[in-house]
Design an enzyme around this catalytic site. Structure first.
Site, PDB file in Angstrom:
ATOM      1  N   SER A  57       0.071   1.330 -19.648  1.00  0.00           N
ATOM      2  CA  SER A  57       1.163   2.255 -19.313  1.00  0.00           C
ATOM      3  C   SER A  57       0.728   3.691 -19.584  1.00  0.00           C
ATOM      4  CB  SER A  57       2.393   1.956 -20.181  1.00  0.00           C
ATOM      5  OG  SER A  57       2.709   0.592 -20.146  1.00  0.00           O
ATOM      6  N   HIS A  94       3.737  -2.785 -11.849  1.00  0.00           N
ATOM      7  CA  HIS A  94       4.383  -2.954 -13.153  1.00  0.00           C
ATOM      8  C   HIS A  94       5.381  -1.823 -13.395  1.00  0.00           C
ATOM      9  CE1 HIS A  94       4.494  -2.928 -17.652  1.00  0.00           C
ATOM     10  NE2 HIS A  94       4.449  -4.233 -17.471  1.00  0.00           N
ATOM     11  N   ASP A 173      -4.741   0.047 -11.338  1.00  0.00           N
ATOM     12  CA  ASP A 173      -4.191  -0.650 -12.498  1.00  0.00           C
ATOM     13  C   ASP A 173      -4.644  -2.105 -12.416  1.00  0.00           C
ATOM     14  OD1 ASP A 173      -2.702  -1.939 -14.414  1.00  0.00           O
ATOM     15  OD2 ASP A 173      -0.748  -1.494 -13.521  1.00  0.00           O
TER      16      ASP A 173
HETATM   17  N1  PLP Z   1       0.026  -3.253 -15.316  1.00  0.00           N
HETATM   18  C1  PLP Z   1      -0.010  -4.589 -15.145  1.00  0.00           C
HETATM   19  C2  PLP Z   1      -0.508  -5.144 -13.854  1.00  0.00           C
HETATM   20  C3  PLP Z   1       0.401  -5.435 -16.190  1.00  0.00           C
HETATM   21  O1  PLP Z   1       0.380  -6.766 -16.016  1.00  0.00           O
HETATM   22  C4  PLP Z   1       0.866  -4.872 -17.399  1.00  0.00           C
HETATM   23  C5  PLP Z   1       1.314  -5.713 -18.511  1.00  0.00           C
HETATM   24  O2  PLP Z   1       1.460  -6.873 -18.422  1.00  0.00           O
HETATM   25  C6  PLP Z   1       0.868  -3.468 -17.510  1.00  0.00           C
HETATM   26  C7  PLP Z   1       0.452  -2.701 -16.461  1.00  0.00           C
HETATM   27  C8  PLP Z   1       1.319  -2.791 -18.764  1.00  0.00           C
HETATM   28  O3  PLP Z   1       0.358  -2.982 -19.721  1.00  0.00           O
HETATM   29  P1  PLP Z   1       0.526  -2.348 -21.200  1.00  0.00           P
HETATM   30  O4  PLP Z   1       1.439  -3.244 -21.931  1.00  0.00           O
HETATM   31  O5  PLP Z   1      -0.871  -2.317 -21.738  1.00  0.00           O
HETATM   32  O6  PLP Z   1       1.089  -0.985 -21.019  1.00  0.00           O
END
Ligand code: PLP
Length: 247
Positions: A57, A94, A173
């Site tokens: 994030s 996400h 991402d």
């Molecule tokens: N992007 C994707 C594709 C994810 O699956 C996730 C979490 O599951 C995130 C972003 C967010 O990750 P984080 O918890 O490290 O911010």
């Protein structure tokens, strides 16, 4: 792991040269394992490099801020343009992607994905055309490799081509699926990564590294390092500018 176990404080290079240099080295090793393009490596001698962030994030938010500062720099730093900036991602991305738009105070449009839950180039191209016609300034796209819901992959080659044509910052991402690109048999999912301005994956997921370790590579770090640099006297040191100060 090292800074956690030994309580190393590495906010500037001078505070712990080993901490900074090990992070740089480790980011290059991991980039090579993932078969990322050379321009993301410190050892390429260019403006690219990697940094450990807390979460995916955070990485998306930092990339968005970099893209924002790049776009403003290309427009005489006219801050009034902020209200016209528009970013894109798929409707499968996400929630942190949408939130990056909220935190960065720019519009984030979630575009419809196809029947394989993948964002396609023509959908992006059409939306950019409409938005430009309405006076908006497209500047940033997030492509997801391995969506949270179904592990779908956006069409990176198509989306990347559009970003190149339109001069947009493409952030990838690959939060959880990214670790798979170490395996040659999955590397083809990364085809098109050469179009990306930034790439992120979380070793603290499939690579079983201690939380928090989210690795972010940036093609041109100037848009983040220089754009957000504040240089108070108590953090200055003689070697400044020769090596990253990760703060
Ligand atoms: N992007 C994707 C594709 C994810 O699956 C996730 C979490 O599951 C995130 C972003 C967010 O990750 P984080 O918890 O490290 O911010």
């Amino acid at each position: 792991m090292m800074s956690g176990a030994l309580a190393v404080i590495g906010f500037t290079w001078i505070a712990s040269p080993a901490c900074t240099e090990l992070e740089m080295q480790m980011m290059d090793w991991l980039a090579k394992m993932l078969h990322l393009p050379q321009h993301f490596l410190f050892s390429s001698g260019g403006k690219g490099g990697g940094v450990i962030q807390g979460t995916a994030s955070e990485a998306t938010f930092v990339a968005l801020l970099g893209a924002r500062s790049k776009t403003l720099a290309q427009n005489d730093n006219n801050k009034q343009l902020l209200t016209k900036l528009v970013a894109y991602a798929s409707d499968q991305s996400h929630s942190s992607v949408e939130r990056a738009g909220l935190l960065g105070a720019v519009q984030m449009k979630l575009l419809p994905s196809d029947e394989s839950l993948s964002l396609r180039g023509d959908v992006l191209r059409e939306q950019i055309k409409k938005d430009r016609a309405n006076g908006l300034i497209p500047f940033f796209v997030v492509a997801t490799l391995g969506t949270t819901n179904t592990c779908a992959f956006d069409n990176l080659v198509e989306v990347g081509t559009v970003c190149e044509e339109e001069n947009l910052w493409l952030h990838i991402d690959a939060a959880f699926a990214g670790s798979a690109f170490i395996c040659p048999e999955f590397r083809h999912h990364l085809n098109g990564v050469e179009y990306a301005s930034s790439f992120n994956m979380n070793p603290h997921k499939w690579l079983l590294i201690n939380f928090d370790c989210s690795t972010l590579w940036i093609k041109n770090t100037e848009y983040i390092v220089d754009a957000f640099n504040v240089n108070p006297v108590y953090l200055r040191h003689d070697n400044q500018g020769q090596i990253p100060d990760y703060r």
